[in-house]
Design a protein around this motif. Structure first.
Motif, short mmCIF file in Angstrom:
data_model
loop_
_atom_site.label_atom_id
_atom_site.label_comp_id
_atom_site.label_asym_id
_atom_site.label_seq_id
_atom_site.Cartn_x
_atom_site.Cartn_y
_atom_site.Cartn_z
N PRO A 90 -44.71 122.00 12.20
CA PRO A 90 -43.47 122.03 12.58
C PRO A 90 -43.25 121.45 14.03
N ALA A 91 -44.63 120.90 15.02
CA ALA A 91 -44.93 120.90 16.17
C ALA A 91 -44.82 118.83 15.82
N ALA A 92 -45.32 118.41 15.59
CA ALA A 92 -45.11 117.53 14.87
C ALA A 92 -44.31 116.58 14.38
N TRP A 93 -43.43 117.63 12.90
CA TRP A 93 -42.51 117.07 12.93
C TRP A 93 -41.29 116.95 13.57
N THR A 94 -41.10 117.75 14.51
CA THR A 94 -39.82 117.97 15.76
C THR A 94 -40.30 116.30 16.09
N ALA A 95 -42.04 116.25 16.61
CA ALA A 95 -41.75 115.09 17.70
C ALA A 95 -41.54 113.41 17.17
N VAL A 96 -41.96 114.06 15.87
CA VAL A 96 -41.66 112.31 15.20
C VAL A 96 -40.52 112.07 14.60
N VAL A 97 -39.73 113.56 14.47
CA VAL A 97 -37.68 112.75 14.32
C VAL A 97 -37.41 112.61 15.16
N ILE A 98 -37.67 113.41 16.80
CA ILE A 98 -36.91 113.09 18.12
C ILE A 98 -37.40 111.10 17.68
N MET A 99 -39.04 110.89 17.95
CA MET A 99 -39.37 109.92 18.47
C MET A 99 -38.19 108.17 17.61
N LEU A 100 -38.81 109.13 16.24
CA LEU A 100 -37.82 108.26 15.24
C LEU A 100 -36.30 107.59 15.75
N VAL A 101 -35.84 108.99 15.73
CA VAL A 101 -34.34 108.65 16.19
C VAL A 101 -34.02 107.89 17.75
N ALA A 102 -35.15 108.26 18.46
CA ALA A 102 -35.11 107.31 19.94
C ALA A 102 -35.37 105.78 19.65
N PHE A 103 -36.45 105.25 18.46
CA PHE A 103 -36.06 103.94 18.23
C PHE A 103 -35.59 103.10 17.78
N THR A 104 -34.70 104.86 16.79
CA THR A 104 -33.46 103.53 15.84
C THR A 104 -32.29 103.26 16.82
N ILE A 105 -31.96 104.42 18.05
CA ILE A 105 -31.08 104.22 19.13
C ILE A 105 -31.50 102.37 20.03
N GLY A 106 -32.88 102.77 20.18
CA GLY A 106 -33.21 101.68 21.16
C GLY A 106 -32.99 100.00 20.39
N GLY A 165 -43.06 117.88 21.27
CA GLY A 165 -44.02 117.60 20.59
C GLY A 165 -45.55 118.27 21.30
N TRP A 166 -45.85 118.28 22.49
CA TRP A 166 -47.13 118.52 23.16
C TRP A 166 -46.80 120.22 23.41
N ALA A 167 -45.73 120.87 23.68
CA ALA A 167 -44.84 121.36 23.94
C ALA A 167 -45.22 122.79 23.26
N LEU A 168 -44.64 122.65 22.42
CA LEU A 168 -44.32 123.01 21.25
C LEU A 168 -45.54 122.95 20.64
N ALA A 169 -46.69 122.97 20.42
CA ALA A 169 -48.50 122.92 20.09
C ALA A 169 -48.67 123.69 21.01
N LYS A 170 -47.99 123.69 21.57
CA LYS A 170 -49.10 124.88 23.46
C LYS A 170 -48.53 125.76 22.91
N ALA A 171 -47.08 125.45 22.08
CA ALA A 171 -46.57 126.56 22.72
C ALA A 171 -46.74 128.01 20.59
N GLY A 172 -47.38 127.34 19.71
CA GLY A 172 -48.65 127.73 18.69
C GLY A 172 -47.53 126.96 17.32
N TYR A 173 -46.71 126.37 18.03
CA TYR A 173 -46.71 125.29 16.45
C TYR A 173 -47.12 124.58 15.90
N GLY A 174 -48.62 124.21 17.00
CA GLY A 174 -48.95 122.54 16.07
C GLY A 174 -50.02 123.53 14.81
N VAL A 175 -51.06 122.32 14.34
CA VAL A 175 -51.51 122.74 13.43
C VAL A 175 -51.96 123.97 14.13
N GLY A 176 -53.06 125.50 12.95
CA GLY A 176 -53.78 125.63 13.40
C GLY A 176 -52.71 127.68 14.02
N GLY A 177 -51.89 127.11 14.90
CA GLY A 177 -50.81 127.69 15.82
C GLY A 177 -50.14 129.35 15.38
#
Length: 76
Positions: free
Chosen positions: A14-30, A56-68
């Motif tokens: 979930p951390a990776a998918w959330t980060a990637v979706v936010i960054m793709l939206v940012a890139f598209t808007i840009g 993405g980093w914060a979600l991974a630290k909160a336990g939503y990363g791979v193996g979290g």
């Protein structure tokens, strides 16, 4: 002949998918903002790109990363 392949599971959380979706939206808007010469929106989208990485980093630290602890994805 078989080859052992240890997949580290990058991007399958979930951390990776959330980060990637936010960054793709940012890139598209840009990209659209750059086309329409909206300099302020280009810079705002660059800021959103950084926010996506931090989320993405914060979600991974909160336990939503791979193996979290809160992720259903296990690291093999």
């Amino acid at each position: 002949m078989t080859t052992e392949h240890a997949d580290p599971g990058h991007g399958h959380s979930p951390a990776a998918w959330t980060a990637v979706v936010i960054m793709l939206v940012a890139f598209t808007i840009g990209t659209v903002a750059f086309f329409f010469e909206l300099e302020w929106l280009v810079w705002a989208s660059a800021g959103l790109l950084v926010v996506g990485a931090l989320v993405g980093w914060a979600l991974a630290k909160a336990g939503y990363g791979v193996g979290g602890a809160k992720s259903s994805v296990s690291s093999h």
